[in-house]
Scaffold this active site. Structure first.
Site, PDB file in Angstrom:
ATOM      1  N   ARG A  59       0.799  -1.215   0.000  1.00  0.00           N
ATOM      2  CA  ARG A  59       0.000   0.000   0.000  1.00  0.00           C
ATOM      3  C   ARG A  59       0.839   1.276   0.000  1.00  0.00           C
ATOM      4  O   ARG A  59       0.649   2.171  -0.825  1.00  0.00           O
ATOM      5  CB  ARG A  59      -0.914   0.059   1.243  1.00  0.00           C
ATOM      6  CG  ARG A  59      -2.188  -0.690   1.143  1.00  0.00           C
ATOM      7  CD  ARG A  59      -2.531  -1.277   2.491  1.00  0.00           C
ATOM      8  NE  ARG A  59      -1.538  -2.272   2.807  1.00  0.00           N
ATOM      9  CZ  ARG A  59      -1.660  -3.559   2.447  1.00  0.00           C
ATOM     10  NH1 ARG A  59      -2.740  -3.963   1.879  1.00  0.00           N
ATOM     11  NH2 ARG A  59      -0.697  -4.431   2.695  1.00  0.00           N
ATOM     12  N   THR A  60       1.770   1.375   0.941  1.00  0.00           N
ATOM     13  CA  THR A  60       2.487   2.637   1.123  1.00  0.00           C
ATOM     14  C   THR A  60       3.325   2.965  -0.109  1.00  0.00           C
ATOM     15  O   THR A  60       3.340   4.099  -0.589  1.00  0.00           O
ATOM     16  CB  THR A  60       3.391   2.544   2.375  1.00  0.00           C
ATOM     17  OG1 THR A  60       2.600   2.052   3.458  1.00  0.00           O
ATOM     18  CG2 THR A  60       3.972   3.883   2.733  1.00  0.00           C
ATOM     19  N   LYS A  87      25.430  -6.229  -0.671  1.00  0.00           N
ATOM     20  CA  LYS A  87      26.896  -6.374  -0.739  1.00  0.00           C
ATOM     21  C   LYS A  87      27.579  -5.645   0.417  1.00  0.00           C
ATOM     22  O   LYS A  87      28.793  -5.478   0.425  1.00  0.00           O
ATOM     23  CB  LYS A  87      27.415  -5.818  -2.072  1.00  0.00           C
ATOM     24  CG  LYS A  87      26.822  -6.497  -3.295  1.00  0.00           C
ATOM     25  CD  LYS A  87      27.290  -5.797  -4.568  1.00  0.00           C
ATOM     26  CE  LYS A  87      26.516  -6.274  -5.777  1.00  0.00           C
ATOM     27  NZ  LYS A  87      26.670  -5.364  -6.929  1.00  0.00           N
ATOM     28  N   ARG A 109      11.192   3.752   3.702  1.00  0.00           N
ATOM     29  CA  ARG A 109      10.766   2.746   4.690  1.00  0.00           C
ATOM     30  C   ARG A 109      12.000   1.941   5.078  1.00  0.00           C
ATOM     31  O   ARG A 109      12.789   1.559   4.219  1.00  0.00           O
ATOM     32  CB  ARG A 109       9.701   1.819   4.120  1.00  0.00           C
ATOM     33  CG  ARG A 109       9.465   0.620   5.036  1.00  0.00           C
ATOM     34  CD  ARG A 109       8.241  -0.144   4.700  1.00  0.00           C
ATOM     35  NE  ARG A 109       7.045   0.626   5.002  1.00  0.00           N
ATOM     36  CZ  ARG A 109       5.820   0.103   4.975  1.00  0.00           C
ATOM     37  NH1 ARG A 109       5.643  -1.146   4.632  1.00  0.00           N
ATOM     38  NH2 ARG A 109       4.777   0.856   5.265  1.00  0.00           N
ATOM     39  N   HIS A 137       4.809   5.674  11.647  1.00  0.00           N
ATOM     40  CA  HIS A 137       4.345   5.569  10.252  1.00  0.00           C
ATOM     41  C   HIS A 137       3.391   6.761  10.057  1.00  0.00           C
ATOM     42  O   HIS A 137       2.173   6.609  10.037  1.00  0.00           O
ATOM     43  CB  HIS A 137       3.628   4.231  10.056  1.00  0.00           C
ATOM     44  CG  HIS A 137       3.342   3.866   8.637  1.00  0.00           C
ATOM     45  ND1 HIS A 137       3.520   4.727   7.569  1.00  0.00           N
ATOM     46  CD2 HIS A 137       2.867   2.705   8.096  1.00  0.00           C
ATOM     47  CE1 HIS A 137       3.163   4.106   6.453  1.00  0.00           C
ATOM     48  NE2 HIS A 137       2.780   2.889   6.742  1.00  0.00           N
TER      49      HIS A 137
HETATM   50  N1   CP Z   1      -0.318   0.016   5.844  1.00  0.00           N
HETATM   51  C1   CP Z   1       0.894  -0.277   5.328  1.00  0.00           C
HETATM   52  O1   CP Z   1       1.921   0.311   5.695  1.00  0.00           O
HETATM   53  O2   CP Z   1       0.885  -1.265   4.386  1.00  0.00           O
HETATM   54  P1   CP Z   1       2.166  -1.737   3.568  1.00  0.00           P
HETATM   55  O3   CP Z   1       3.092  -2.427   4.546  1.00  0.00           O
HETATM   56  O4   CP Z   1       1.642  -2.685   2.507  1.00  0.00           O
HETATM   57  O5   CP Z   1       2.807  -0.524   2.976  1.00  0.00           O
END
Ligand code: CP
Length: 314
Positions: A59-60, A87, A109, A137
């Site tokens: 999603r993100t 590496k 991320r 998040h």
């Molecule tokens: N909600 C969320 O962060 O989903 P993903 O891990 O798929 O990005």
């Protein structure tokens, strides 16, 4: 244009209510844009954004990429699985090399809490934290609160309970902070080992009985069990079946209530564990509205941070 005075979005911590209102006001305008026949605006033309994903995401990652493309940014995507990180390259070296290619903004991320903050000390371009380990998040919390405000009108005085694996969640901490900024009352509910003690000091209620928490709340934000982060040799609960029996959101549980809460889930969902499959698809679940609003909210964050490119420090 709404005022937003930050160079980065590293977490909800550090934002105030005016910052969140500025993001929501901008997101409302972009939501209107992405529902037009031509869903693109030139706001980030000539800006290059790098999406650096050192951990899996559906999603993100897609939501940020769509948001960037709807704003006409140039986009480059990086996944650690197919990179020189394997590496032995360090995070700072990887990112410096990407920036040498004239990247203007970074969405990152990373599995380590604090990774986005670490990077913000090393490099000079705006960084958006797309999830750092079990820490924060922020765009997930913003899109959750934006979606709730659309549905409820206001979060002032609303009772929101976050259910599940609070200990391993970054969504929980960001949501607590964002909900409190907007005036909501917050509860967390889950098995004793999955709720860290410090949550009690965040001004949230702590509950270990799901039926009592459901009776209390207007909104149920259901989080998944993060088995991949539960490295302990001693399990946090006896089995997934036992977890579902004690903490699974089911139709039977909702039918016992005087009024059913709105149901949120940030995904990915484990149907049949934290939530019964049929509930995910019911009308009082707003899970796909969260996903839709994610694009508009991320457009707003990108747009507001890009407005400060070349501006003063945070
Ligand atoms: N909600 C969320 O962060 O989903 P993903 O891990 O798929 O990005």
């Amino acid at each position: 244009m709404p005022q937003f005075s930050h160079q980065h979005l590293l977490g909800i911590r550090g934002l105030d209510r005016n910052d969140v209102e500025a993001i929501f006001e901008t997101a409302e305008q972009f939501k209107e844009v992405i529902n037009r026949p031509i869903r693109k605006v030139p706001s980030l033309r000539d800006i290059t954004v790098a999406n650096l994903f050192f951990e899996n995401s559906t999603r993100t990652r897609l939501s940020f990429e769509l948001a960037e493309k709807r704003l006409s940014a140039d986009v480059v995507n990086f996944s650690s699985a197919s990179s020189s990180v394997k590496k032995g390259e360090t995070l700072a070296d990887t990112v410096r090399n990407i920036l040498a290619m004239k990247v203007d903004m970074v969405v990152m991320r990373h599995p380590h809490p604090g990774a986005a903050h670490y990077l913000a000390e090393k490099i000079d371009v705006p960084i958006i934290n797309a999830g750092d380990g079990t820490h924060e998040h922020p765009t997930q919390a913003l899109l959750d609160c934006f979606t709730l405000r659309e549905r409820l009108g206001t979060l002032e005085g609303k009772k929101v309970c976050i259910f599940g694996d609070i200990r391993h969640s970054r969504v929980a901490l960001s949501n607590v902070r964002c909900l409190q900024l907007l005036g909501a009352e917050v509860m967390v509910c889950g098995p004793v080992p999955l709720i860290p003690r410090h949550f009690g000091s965040l001004g949230v209620k702590v509950e270990h009985h799901m039926d009592a928490a459901l009776e209390w709340c207007d909104v149920a934000n259901v989080l998944r069990i993060q088995l991949e982060r539960q490295g302990s040799e001693v399990p946090f609960f006896p089995s997934l079946e036992e977890y579902h029996a004690q903490f699974g959101l089911t139709s039977e549980r909702l039918e016992r209530l005087s009024s059913a809460p709105l149901i949120l889930h940030p995904g990915p969902m484990n149907r049949g564990v934290e939530i019964a499959s049929e509930l995910a698809d019911r009308g009082d679940s707003i899970i796909l509205e969260q996903v839709e609003n994610g694009v508009a909210v991320r457009m707003a964050v990108l747009y507001l941070l890009a407005g400060r490119l070349g501006g003063s420090e945070d």
